[in-house]
Design a protein around this motif. Structure first.
Motif, PDB file in Angstrom:
ATOM      1  N   PHE A  10       0.784  -1.256   0.065  1.00  0.00           N
ATOM      2  CA  PHE A  10      -0.069  -0.064   0.034  1.00  0.00           C
ATOM      3  C   PHE A  10       1.062   1.192  -0.080  1.00  0.00           C
ATOM      4  CE2 PHE A  10      -2.378   3.593   1.854  1.00  0.00           C
ATOM      5  CZ  PHE A  10      -3.594   3.399   1.370  1.00  0.00           C
ATOM      6  N   GLY A  11       1.819   1.405   0.756  1.00  0.00           N
ATOM      7  CA  GLY A  11       2.767   2.411   1.156  1.00  0.00           C
ATOM      8  C   GLY A  11       3.540   2.681  -0.163  1.00  0.00           C
ATOM      9  N   GLN A  12       3.833   1.535  -1.105  1.00  0.00           N
ATOM     10  CA  GLN A  12       4.546   1.870  -2.296  1.00  0.00           C
ATOM     11  C   GLN A  12       3.720   2.241  -3.322  1.00  0.00           C
ATOM     12  OE1 GLN A  12       6.635  -1.894  -3.252  1.00  0.00           O
ATOM     13  NE2 GLN A  12       7.825  -1.862  -1.541  1.00  0.00           N
ATOM     14  N   VAL A  13       2.412   1.738  -3.512  1.00  0.00           N
ATOM     15  CA  VAL A  13       1.388   2.238  -4.524  1.00  0.00           C
ATOM     16  C   VAL A  13       1.188   4.004  -4.436  1.00  0.00           C
ATOM     17  CG1 VAL A  13      -0.659   2.304  -5.279  1.00  0.00           C
ATOM     18  CG2 VAL A  13       0.498   0.054  -4.606  1.00  0.00           C
ATOM     19  N   ILE A  14       1.210   4.279  -2.891  1.00  0.00           N
ATOM     20  CA  ILE A  14       0.812   5.741  -2.704  1.00  0.00           C
ATOM     21  C   ILE A  14       2.357   6.456  -2.927  1.00  0.00           C
ATOM     22  CG2 ILE A  14       0.406   7.429  -1.013  1.00  0.00           C
ATOM     23  CD1 ILE A  14      -1.874   5.505  -1.624  1.00  0.00           C
ATOM     24  N   ASP A  15       3.269   6.054  -2.742  1.00  0.00           N
ATOM     25  CA  ASP A  15       4.564   6.585  -3.015  1.00  0.00           C
ATOM     26  C   ASP A  15       4.610   6.951  -4.474  1.00  0.00           C
ATOM     27  OD1 ASP A  15       5.161   6.703  -0.373  1.00  0.00           O
ATOM     28  OD2 ASP A  15       7.062   5.079  -0.585  1.00  0.00           O
ATOM     29  N   GLU A  16       4.390   5.986  -5.128  1.00  0.00           N
ATOM     30  CA  GLU A  16       4.377   6.146  -6.704  1.00  0.00           C
ATOM     31  C   GLU A  16       3.463   7.269  -7.406  1.00  0.00           C
ATOM     32  OE1 GLU A  16       3.674   2.273  -8.224  1.00  0.00           O
ATOM     33  OE2 GLU A  16       5.534   1.434  -7.435  1.00  0.00           O
ATOM     34  N   ARG A  17       2.313   7.391  -6.731  1.00  0.00           N
ATOM     35  CA  ARG A  17       1.348   8.337  -7.170  1.00  0.00           C
ATOM     36  C   ARG A  17       1.625   9.825  -6.546  1.00  0.00           C
ATOM     37  NH1 ARG A  17      -3.859   6.605  -8.828  1.00  0.00           N
ATOM     38  NH2 ARG A  17      -4.033   8.719  -9.168  1.00  0.00           N
ATOM     39  N   VAL A  18       2.114   9.993  -5.300  1.00  0.00           N
ATOM     40  CA  VAL A  18       2.337  11.191  -4.967  1.00  0.00           C
ATOM     41  C   VAL A  18       4.096  11.678  -5.069  1.00  0.00           C
ATOM     42  CG1 VAL A  18       0.615  10.890  -3.071  1.00  0.00           C
ATOM     43  CG2 VAL A  18       3.137  10.371  -2.539  1.00  0.00           C
ATOM     44  N   GLU A  19       4.639  10.978  -5.802  1.00  0.00           N
ATOM     45  CA  GLU A  19       5.909  11.443  -6.000  1.00  0.00           C
ATOM     46  C   GLU A  19       6.138  12.970  -6.452  1.00  0.00           C
ATOM     47  OE1 GLU A  19      10.008  10.043  -8.345  1.00  0.00           O
ATOM     48  OE2 GLU A  19       8.143   8.972  -8.790  1.00  0.00           O
ATOM     49  N   GLY A  20       6.925  13.713  -6.066  1.00  0.00           N
ATOM     50  CA  GLY A  20       7.065  15.361  -6.659  1.00  0.00           C
ATOM     51  C   GLY A  20       6.038  16.022  -5.670  1.00  0.00           C
ATOM     52  N   MET A  21       4.989  15.668  -4.824  1.00  0.00           N
ATOM     53  CA  MET A  21       4.287  16.799  -4.192  1.00  0.00           C
ATOM     54  C   MET A  21       5.145  17.118  -2.888  1.00  0.00           C
ATOM     55  SD  MET A  21       0.480  14.967  -3.439  1.00  0.00           S
ATOM     56  CE  MET A  21      -0.581  14.384  -5.067  1.00  0.00           C
ATOM     57  N   GLU A  22       5.255  18.438  -2.577  1.00  0.00           N
ATOM     58  CA  GLU A  22       6.134  18.966  -1.596  1.00  0.00           C
ATOM     59  C   GLU A  22       4.958  19.338  -0.500  1.00  0.00           C
ATOM     60  OE1 GLU A  22       9.188  18.996  -1.492  1.00  0.00           O
ATOM     61  OE2 GLU A  22       9.568  18.279  -3.469  1.00  0.00           O
ATOM     62  N   ASP A  23       3.881  19.748  -0.664  1.00  0.00           N
ATOM     63  CA  ASP A  23       2.905  20.215   0.328  1.00  0.00           C
ATOM     64  C   ASP A  23       2.724  19.060   1.433  1.00  0.00           C
ATOM     65  OD1 ASP A  23       0.955  21.334   1.991  1.00  0.00           O
ATOM     66  OD2 ASP A  23      -0.255  22.086   0.405  1.00  0.00           O
ATOM     67  N   PRO A  24       2.920  19.146   2.558  1.00  0.00           N
ATOM     68  CA  PRO A  24       2.388  17.859   3.496  1.00  0.00           C
ATOM     69  C   PRO A  24       0.819  17.690   3.676  1.00  0.00           C
ATOM     70  CG  PRO A  24       4.167  19.471   4.509  1.00  0.00           C
ATOM     71  CD  PRO A  24       3.746  19.901   3.397  1.00  0.00           C
ATOM     72  N   ALA A  25       0.412  18.951   3.448  1.00  0.00           N
ATOM     73  CA  ALA A  25      -1.216  18.735   3.682  1.00  0.00           C
ATOM     74  C   ALA A  25      -1.724  18.029   2.344  1.00  0.00           C
ATOM     75  CB  ALA A  25      -1.894  20.289   3.515  1.00  0.00           C
ATOM     76  N   GLU A  26      -1.206  18.309   1.134  1.00  0.00           N
ATOM     77  CA  GLU A  26      -1.483  17.968  -0.010  1.00  0.00           C
ATOM     78  C   GLU A  26      -1.140  16.271  -0.154  1.00  0.00           C
ATOM     79  OE1 GLU A  26      -1.571  18.390  -4.988  1.00  0.00           O
ATOM     80  OE2 GLU A  26       0.076  19.146  -3.744  1.00  0.00           O
ATOM     81  N   LEU A  27      -0.108  15.687   0.717  1.00  0.00           N
ATOM     82  CA  LEU A  27       0.334  14.485   0.752  1.00  0.00           C
ATOM     83  C   LEU A  27      -0.647  13.686   1.703  1.00  0.00           C
ATOM     84  CD1 LEU A  27       4.125  14.937   0.998  1.00  0.00           C
ATOM     85  CD2 LEU A  27       3.092  13.584  -0.801  1.00  0.00           C
ATOM     86  N   VAL A  28      -1.347  14.310   2.769  1.00  0.00           N
ATOM     87  CA  VAL A  28      -2.322  13.736   3.625  1.00  0.00           C
ATOM     88  C   VAL A  28      -3.358  13.480   2.866  1.00  0.00           C
ATOM     89  CG1 VAL A  28      -3.614  13.913   5.532  1.00  0.00           C
ATOM     90  CG2 VAL A  28      -1.006  14.672   5.588  1.00  0.00           C
ATOM     91  N   ALA A  29      -3.884  14.518   2.106  1.00  0.00           N
ATOM     92  CA  ALA A  29      -5.129  14.371   1.396  1.00  0.00           C
ATOM     93  C   ALA A  29      -5.164  13.289   0.227  1.00  0.00           C
ATOM     94  CB  ALA A  29      -5.590  15.868   0.856  1.00  0.00           C
ATOM     95  N   ALA A  30      -3.844  13.361  -0.316  1.00  0.00           N
ATOM     96  CA  ALA A  30      -3.900  12.488  -1.523  1.00  0.00           C
ATOM     97  C   ALA A  30      -3.841  10.985  -0.962  1.00  0.00           C
ATOM     98  CB  ALA A  30      -2.530  12.665  -2.180  1.00  0.00           C
ATOM     99  N   GLY A  31      -3.236  10.825   0.401  1.00  0.00           N
ATOM    100  CA  GLY A  31      -3.336   9.352   0.861  1.00  0.00           C
ATOM    101  C   GLY A  31      -4.740   8.860   1.023  1.00  0.00           C
ATOM    102  N   PHE A  32      -5.464   9.804   1.440  1.00  0.00           N
ATOM    103  CA  PHE A  32      -6.883   9.418   1.883  1.00  0.00           C
ATOM    104  C   PHE A  32      -7.846   9.024   0.550  1.00  0.00           C
ATOM    105  CE2 PHE A  32      -6.136  10.710   5.863  1.00  0.00           C
ATOM    106  CZ  PHE A  32      -7.051  10.248   6.866  1.00  0.00           C
TER     107      PHE A  32
END
Length: 211
Positions: free
Chosen positions: A76-98
């Motif tokens: 699961f973590g690897q799938v998420i990592d691949e999709r959010v690569e390049g995101m810098e905003d921590p808030a956007e990273l949290v939201a994208a994970g959900f």
């Protein structure tokens, strides 16, 4: 499915393949029934390996099922990592994970059933989702993006919210998964101290396309 460094020779390759077959069989059992009382013989048969091979890799069924959960969460973590690569905003990273987790209920149902049933005990694990989420929370606190004081406490709240979202999506497939995930992610960001208008905008940004 997560893999380690490629084995160096034929023996190591076969050994790694046997271990992964056992882990895969355990993951299937967890996803289908959640019943860990299956016999070692039944697990070995499902994995299509010899009964004696089991003890070359695991001391007990509990060890195997622990490995299966860790394997699922690492995937699961690897799938998420691949999709959010390049995101810098921590808030956007949290939201994208959900939001991505909600979509994976449809694309990776086996994985999400394991997360729903076994994820609570892994919220503060050293592998899988937990260290990635803790990293993003610590970055958000250090940068002032999040107003909470303690990343570990925030991880408990955020992890529980994610598990609740997965359980809801599995129980209510009729719900709009994207809208539900965005709404809950917005609530979590507000809980972390992101201003309401900002939290709403962040959770409605376009998600990156799969690579």
């Amino acid at each position: 499915m997560p893999t380690s460094a490629p084995p160096k020779n034929r023996f190591e390759r076969r050994r790694a393949e046997t271990r992964q077959a056992l882990v895969r069989a355990a993951r299937q059992i967890l996803a289908e029934t959640g019943d860990t009382s299956a016999s070692i013989q039944a697990i070995a048969e499902r994995a299509d390996v010899g009964f004696g091979s089991f003890y070359n890799h695991f001391d007990s069924k509990a060890d195997l099922f622990d490995a299966a959960v860790a394997d699922a969460l690492e995937e699961f973590g690897q799938v998420i990592d691949e999709r959010v690569e390049g995101m810098e905003d921590p808030a956007e990273l949290v939201a994208a994970g959900f939001r991505l987790a909600a979509r994976m209920v449809d694309s990776h149902p086996e994985l999400m059933r394991i997360l729903r049933d076994r994820g609570l005990a892994q919220i503060h694990s050293k592998r899988g989702l937990a260290p990635r989420a803790l990293r993003d929370l610590e970055r958000g606190i250090a940068s002032g993006r999040f107003a909470c004081a303690d990343a570990t406490t925030a991880l408990s709240a955020m992890g529980g919210s994610l598990l609740s979202l997965v359980a809801l999506r599995l129980a209510r497939p009729d719900l709009d998964g994207d809208e539900t995930a965005s709404d809950l992610a917005e609530m979590v960001l507000r809980m972390l101290g992101v201003p309401p208008d900002d939290a709403h905008e962040v959770t409605r940004r376009a998600l990156p396309n799969p690579t």
